[in-house]
Design an enzyme around this catalytic site. Structure first.
Site, PDB file in Angstrom:
ATOM      1  N   ASP A  29       0.847  -1.185   0.000  1.00 30.72           N
ATOM      2  CA  ASP A  29       0.000   0.000   0.000  1.00 30.72           C
ATOM      3  C   ASP A  29       0.893   1.249   0.000  1.00 30.72           C
ATOM      4  O   ASP A  29       1.884   1.315   0.730  1.00 30.72           O
ATOM      5  CB  ASP A  29      -0.910  -0.002   1.235  1.00 30.72           C
ATOM      6  N   ILE A  30       0.504   2.219  -0.808  1.00 33.63           N
ATOM      7  CA  ILE A  30       1.340   3.420  -0.955  1.00 33.63           C
ATOM      8  C   ILE A  30       1.359   4.260   0.335  1.00 33.63           C
ATOM      9  O   ILE A  30       2.316   4.996   0.578  1.00 33.63           O
ATOM     10  CB  ILE A  30       0.856   4.238  -2.177  1.00 33.63           C
ATOM     11  N   ASN A  86     -12.993  -2.950   2.551  1.00 35.48           N
ATOM     12  CA  ASN A  86     -13.907  -1.814   2.589  1.00 35.48           C
ATOM     13  C   ASN A  86     -14.882  -2.011   1.431  1.00 35.48           C
ATOM     14  O   ASN A  86     -14.454  -2.252   0.300  1.00 35.48           O
ATOM     15  CB  ASN A  86     -13.147  -0.492   2.416  1.00 35.48           C
ATOM     16  N   VAL A  95     -10.827   3.155  -3.845  1.00 32.72           N
ATOM     17  CA  VAL A  95     -10.457   2.566  -5.137  1.00 32.72           C
ATOM     18  C   VAL A  95     -11.530   1.542  -5.512  1.00 32.72           C
ATOM     19  O   VAL A  95     -11.747   0.564  -4.787  1.00 32.72           O
ATOM     20  CB  VAL A  95      -9.060   1.900  -5.066  1.00 32.72           C
ATOM     21  N   HIS A  99     -10.261  -5.163  -3.533  1.00 34.58           N
ATOM     22  CA  HIS A  99      -8.955  -5.395  -2.917  1.00 34.58           C
ATOM     23  C   HIS A  99      -9.144  -5.790  -1.467  1.00 34.58           C
ATOM     24  O   HIS A  99     -10.044  -5.296  -0.792  1.00 34.58           O
ATOM     25  CB  HIS A  99      -8.050  -4.168  -3.027  1.00 34.58           C
ATOM     26  N   HIS A 101      -7.263  -5.730   2.080  1.00 35.66           N
ATOM     27  CA  HIS A 101      -6.145  -5.170   2.836  1.00 35.66           C
ATOM     28  C   HIS A 101      -5.556  -6.265   3.717  1.00 35.66           C
ATOM     29  O   HIS A 101      -6.289  -6.954   4.437  1.00 35.66           O
ATOM     30  CB  HIS A 101      -6.622  -4.037   3.757  1.00 35.66           C
TER      31      HIS A 101
HETATM   32  P1  5GP Z   1      -9.651   1.630   0.060  1.00 35.05           P
HETATM   33  O1  5GP Z   1      -9.768   2.861   0.909  1.00 35.05           O
HETATM   34  O2  5GP Z   1     -10.226   1.841  -1.333  1.00 35.05           O
HETATM   35  O3  5GP Z   1     -10.153   0.396   0.720  1.00 35.05           O
HETATM   36  O4  5GP Z   1      -8.109   1.371  -0.082  1.00 35.05           O
HETATM   37  C1  5GP Z   1      -7.361   1.785  -1.166  1.00 35.05           C
HETATM   38  C2  5GP Z   1      -5.916   1.697  -0.739  1.00 35.05           C
HETATM   39  O5  5GP Z   1      -5.113   1.821  -1.897  1.00 35.05           O
HETATM   40  C3  5GP Z   1      -5.486   2.811   0.221  1.00 35.05           C
HETATM   41  O6  5GP Z   1      -4.978   2.242   1.427  1.00 35.05           O
HETATM   42  C4  5GP Z   1      -4.420   3.583  -0.564  1.00 35.05           C
HETATM   43  O7  5GP Z   1      -3.353   4.030   0.245  1.00 35.05           O
HETATM   44  C5  5GP Z   1      -3.977   2.581  -1.613  1.00 35.05           C
HETATM   45  N1  5GP Z   1      -3.589   3.169  -2.882  1.00 35.05           N
HETATM   46  C6  5GP Z   1      -4.259   4.120  -3.578  1.00 35.05           C
HETATM   47  N2  5GP Z   1      -3.624   4.408  -4.721  1.00 35.05           N
HETATM   48  C7  5GP Z   1      -2.512   3.630  -4.745  1.00 35.05           C
HETATM   49  C8  5GP Z   1      -1.440   3.488  -5.686  1.00 35.05           C
HETATM   50  O8  5GP Z   1      -1.380   4.133  -6.723  1.00 35.05           O
HETATM   51  N3  5GP Z   1      -0.476   2.595  -5.380  1.00 35.05           N
HETATM   52  C9  5GP Z   1      -0.502   1.852  -4.232  1.00 35.05           C
HETATM   53  N4  5GP Z   1       0.501   1.000  -4.037  1.00 35.05           N
HETATM   54  N5  5GP Z   1      -1.494   1.953  -3.336  1.00 35.05           N
HETATM   55  C10 5GP Z   1      -2.488   2.831  -3.587  1.00 35.05           C
END
Ligand code: 5GP
Ligand code: ZN
Length: 105
Positions: A29-30, A86, A95, A99, A101
């Site tokens: 995760d970034i 989520n 996103v 996915h 986590h």
């Molecule tokens: P969500 O909030 O949709 O469940 O989680 C999306 C996750 O994707 C977040 O924890 C966010 O930090 C990670 N994320 C978003 N964009 C990128 C990206 O371009 N690269 C990586 N490695 N992680 C990302």
């Protein structure tokens, strides 16, 4: 389609990939919220758990078994780890590509 996780899956934008196979890509995760924070992502574009069909049961099961493998490989199978979906904007899904986590202290 400008889906960021589809682009990572295709290698069109960079990510720190720790595992990949025909069905999944797993990358860091970034913005990590734990010492280990990976995203387990099916290569197929599925928006969320809400969009899974019965025919996707094998894929969903494999996603969880892959999390178990990652835990073993990272040495946290016994110490413990969190798996977290989520589902939807209201729950913080930013996103719109399914996915899982994976987090561990
Ligand atoms: P969500 O909030 O949709 O469940 O989680 C999306 C996750 O994707 C977040 O924890 C966010 O930090 C990670 N994320 C978003 N964009 C990128 C990206 O371009 N690269 C990586 N490695 N992680 C990302
Ligand atoms: Zn996608």
């Amino acid at each position: 389609m400008d889906c960021i996780f589809c682009q990572i899956s295709k290698g069109e934008i960079p990510a720190e990939i720790i595992y990949h196979d025909k069905l999944f890509v797993v990358f860091k995760d970034i913005k990590p919220k734990a010492r280990l924070h990976f995203l387990i992502v099916p290569r197929r574009h599925i928006v969320s758990i809400n969009d899974l069909k019965l025919k996707d049961a094998m894929l969903a099961g494999k996603m969880i078994l892959l999390a178990r493998k990652i835990a073993r490989d990272q040495g946290v199978a016994d110490s413990g780890y969190q798996l977290h979906f989520n589902v939807g904007r209201g729950a913080g899904q930013l996103v719109e590509h399914l996915h899982l986590h994976f987090m561990a202290a």
